[in-house]
Design an enzyme around this catalytic site. Structure first.
Site, short mmCIF file in Angstrom:
data_model
loop_
_atom_site.label_atom_id
_atom_site.label_comp_id
_atom_site.label_asym_id
_atom_site.label_seq_id
_atom_site.Cartn_x
_atom_site.Cartn_y
_atom_site.Cartn_z
N LYS A 179 -12.37 -4.74 -13.71
CA LYS A 179 -13.62 -4.30 -13.08
C LYS A 179 -13.58 -2.78 -12.95
O LYS A 179 -12.93 -2.24 -12.06
CB LYS A 179 -13.78 -4.91 -11.68
CG LYS A 179 -15.15 -4.61 -11.10
CD LYS A 179 -15.21 -4.73 -9.60
CE LYS A 179 -15.10 -3.41 -8.88
NZ LYS A 179 -16.07 -2.36 -9.22
N GLY A 232 -7.73 2.79 -4.82
CA GLY A 232 -8.95 3.00 -4.04
C GLY A 232 -8.61 3.55 -2.67
O GLY A 232 -7.55 4.13 -2.47
N SER A 233 -9.53 3.32 -1.74
CA SER A 233 -9.33 3.88 -0.40
C SER A 233 -8.40 3.00 0.42
O SER A 233 -8.18 1.82 0.10
CB SER A 233 -10.67 3.98 0.32
OG SER A 233 -11.14 2.68 0.59
N GLY A 237 -8.02 -1.09 0.42
CA GLY A 237 -6.68 -1.65 0.21
C GLY A 237 -6.33 -2.68 1.27
O GLY A 237 -5.81 -3.76 0.95
N GLU A 254 -2.71 1.42 -4.60
CA GLU A 254 -2.51 2.86 -4.72
C GLU A 254 -3.66 3.49 -3.94
O GLU A 254 -4.79 3.49 -4.41
CB GLU A 254 -2.58 3.22 -6.21
CG GLU A 254 -2.10 4.59 -6.53
CD GLU A 254 -0.76 4.86 -5.93
OE1 GLU A 254 0.19 4.14 -6.22
OE2 GLU A 254 -0.69 5.81 -5.12
N CYS A 288 -6.35 11.73 -5.76
CA CYS A 288 -5.50 11.24 -4.66
C CYS A 288 -4.42 12.26 -4.37
O CYS A 288 -3.88 12.29 -3.28
CB CYS A 288 -4.79 9.95 -5.06
SG CYS A 288 -5.87 8.75 -5.73
N GLU A 389 -8.46 11.88 4.80
CA GLU A 389 -8.72 12.18 3.38
C GLU A 389 -10.20 12.50 3.20
O GLU A 389 -11.06 11.69 3.56
CB GLU A 389 -8.32 10.99 2.51
CG GLU A 389 -8.47 11.31 1.04
CD GLU A 389 -7.91 10.23 0.12
OE1 GLU A 389 -8.26 9.05 0.32
OE2 GLU A 389 -7.15 10.58 -0.81
C1 UN1 Z 1 -5.21 10.22 -8.89
O1 UN1 Z 1 -5.75 11.16 -8.36
O2 UN1 Z 1 -5.45 9.06 -8.48
O3 UN1 Z 1 -0.95 13.90 -10.84
C2 UN1 Z 1 -4.34 10.30 -10.07
C3 UN1 Z 1 -2.17 13.93 -11.01
C4 UN1 Z 1 -2.76 13.11 -12.14
C5 UN1 Z 1 -3.09 11.74 -11.67
C6 UN1 Z 1 -3.89 11.69 -10.41
N1 UN1 Z 1 -1.81 13.05 -13.24
O4 UN1 Z 1 -2.94 14.58 -10.31
#
Ligand code: UN1
Length: 500
Positions: A179, A232-233, A237, A254, A288, A389
């Site tokens: 998805k 996701g957030s 999660g 993650e 992230c 965040e």
């Molecule tokens: C993400 O923001 O979920 O290290 C992944 C990094 C990238 C991957 C980020 N190679 O910022």
């Protein structure tokens, strides 16, 4: 390619057929840069998920028996196809989710790298062989595929993150229901089309477009989907973990980050400024791994702040595909509102707004979702702008007295994804490598730029202990089986026949 954008109506991919959603409903994908329509997609429901799971479950029966090196060869071909179409996919990414072309190319490259890495894994997937405590007996452990994997991905790395999940899941012998994020369905579609072209058998990879409520939730609760992987957030999660509990599923999460860059008094300040600008404002702060806190030694606080503000004010905003653009739009109107609400929260808390803090307009920017790179100074570590965040181009400067305090402040958040320190002192650097509570630590580099062959993921509320990428990813998509082969021809009793 650009000419057909907006006109095409896309479908789900189930059991090797392109099909409409059972309910016939659709949604549109539009560009955050200028509002142009990218395409129309099925707004699927639970029935569509059920059909896709059925197809994936049926395909698993043979896919698990295909030799892993052969499965890997399909990933090699996929990597090749992605490399051939890198520019085209990057341009599409820039249009559908907004990132600048160079970064979009990086996103595609990350998927190429991951597919090549996992393709090679087809000839390893190593387990252990060990001695037995009994004579004429052979012991080993092997990785077994698990079954149908539910893959739920975000829009911020719309090609790279699907590859982190789908490439290892496939090489390990699982089948998939995918998805993609509703903000980037066309990139999800391209990903699947290229894998299909690479020779994946029917039903091994299925795509169901639609929202988290209908599609994601059904996938998470479906009794025939034993593995869920989600980026996701934190909130999503927790909900996924809760909903998957009844089925005792393997859940890989993650989630968020509140990553800090520490700058000490012996740092190369020019390098630090470059690292901070890249990590805080690259991808408009929508990683992230983005640096949303900068923890600065008081002796260099003033000069660093000055240089940082000057560098941020030089950044040019615009559509990601236009040459000269440094920072593209944020993903949608909701994100823009959330980011601006944090500017209001920060000023309300008494942080000093040094630059930015507003929606960018003029020169056509009003047709998209652009936010000025924003820096808060004199931030207290407990303020919400230093704890939550934001997922936008906003960073918070925090002043500290020494390295010890810097590390305490860096660790004083609920998340633990990435971290960084700028210092020339090797002893301090090694202490930071040991003491920063994060899944990733950079020395003299920003917080972004993870490579595919090392584990990716975080401590604390960033996840639930799993890692993507590298060898660690294989643990998410396989289960260990221990095998004992007794060739003594007699019944030997472990723990009882101890004479040897
Ligand atoms: C993400 O923001 O979920 O290290 C992944 C990094 C990238 C991957 C980020 N190679 O910022």
């Amino acid at each position: 390619m650009t000419a057909v954008l907006g006109m095409e109506r896309f479908r789900n991919y189930v059991g090797g057929e392109w099909v409409e959603a059972a309910n016939g409903e659709t949604f549109e994908s539009t560009s955050p840069a200028n509002g142009e329509t990218i395409g129309t997609f099925p707004k699927s429901g639970a029935d569509d998920v059920d059909r896709a799971v059925e197809a994936a479950k049926a395909a698993f029966e043979d896919w698990r028996l295909v030799p892993a090196p052969r499965r890997g060869e399909i990933l090699f071909r996929f990597a090749q196809l992605l490399a051939e179409r890198k520019d085209e996919v990057a341009e599409l990414m820039s249009r559908e989710m907004g990132k600048v072309l160079a970064e979009a190319g990086g996103d595609v490259q990350e998927a190429i790298d991951m597919s090549l890495y996992m393709a090679g894994e087809g000839r390893r997937l190593s387990g252990q062989t060990t001695p037995s405590e009994l004579r004429d007996k052979f012991n080993m452990s092997v990785r077994m595929p698990i079954g149908v994997v539910g893959v739920i991905t975000p829009w911020n790395f719309p090609i790279a993150i699907p590859s982190w999940k789908i490439a290892p899941a496939l090489v390990c012998g699982n089948t998939i229901v995918f998805k993609p994020a509703t903000d980037t369905p066309l990139l999800g579609q391209r990903f699947v089309e290229l894998l299909d072209e690479a020779g994946l058998p029917k039903g091994v990879l299925n795509v169901v477009h639609g929202g988290g409520g209908a599609v994601g939730d059904r996938l998470v609760r479906h009794p025939d989907v034993p593995v869920i992987t989600l980026t996701g957030s934190r909130e999503t999660g927790v909900q996924v973990l809760r909903n998957a509990a009844e089925g005792l599923k393997h859940v890989h999460l993650e989630l968020g980050g509140k990553n800090a860059i520490i700058v000490l008094d012996d740092a190369d300040l020019d390098l630090a400024v470059e690292g901070i600008v890249w990590s805080a404002f690259g991808t408009s702060g929508q990683r992230c791994t983005a640096a949303s806190r900068v923890i600065v030694h008081e002796a260099v606080y003033e000069p660093l702040q000055r240089r940082l503000v000057a560098a941020a004010e030089k950044l040019r905003l615009g559509p990601g595909w236009e040459p000269g653009t440094d920072v593209g739009p944020v993903i949608n109107a909701r994100a823009l509102e959330k980011i601006h609400s944090y500017t209001e929260i920060g000023t309300g808390e008494g942080a000093k707004l040094l630059t930015g803090g507003e929606v960018a307009t003029g020169n056509g920017l009003e047709h998209g979702f652009y936010y000025r790179p924003t820096i808060f100074g004199d931030v207290d570590p407990g303020m919400r702008v230093a704890q939550e965040e934001i997922f936008g181009p906003t960073t918070a400067l925090i002043r500290v007295r020494d390295a010890g305090e810097a590390i305490r402040v860096a660790n004083g958040v609920r998340y633990g994804l990435s971290s960084s320190i700028f210092t020339r002192n090797v002893n301090t650097a090694f202490r930071a490598m040991r003491d920063l509570q994060a899944g990733i630590t950079y020395i003299n580099a920003g917080t972004i730029g993870a490579e595919v062959h090392l584990p990716f993921g975080g401590t604390k509320d960033t996840g639930n202990g799993h890692r993507e990428a590298g060898q660690a990813a294989l643990d998410v998509f396989t289960e260990w089986k221990s095998i004992y082969v007794d060739y003594s021809g007699k019944l030997q009793k472990a723990q009882i026949d101890t004479a040897g």
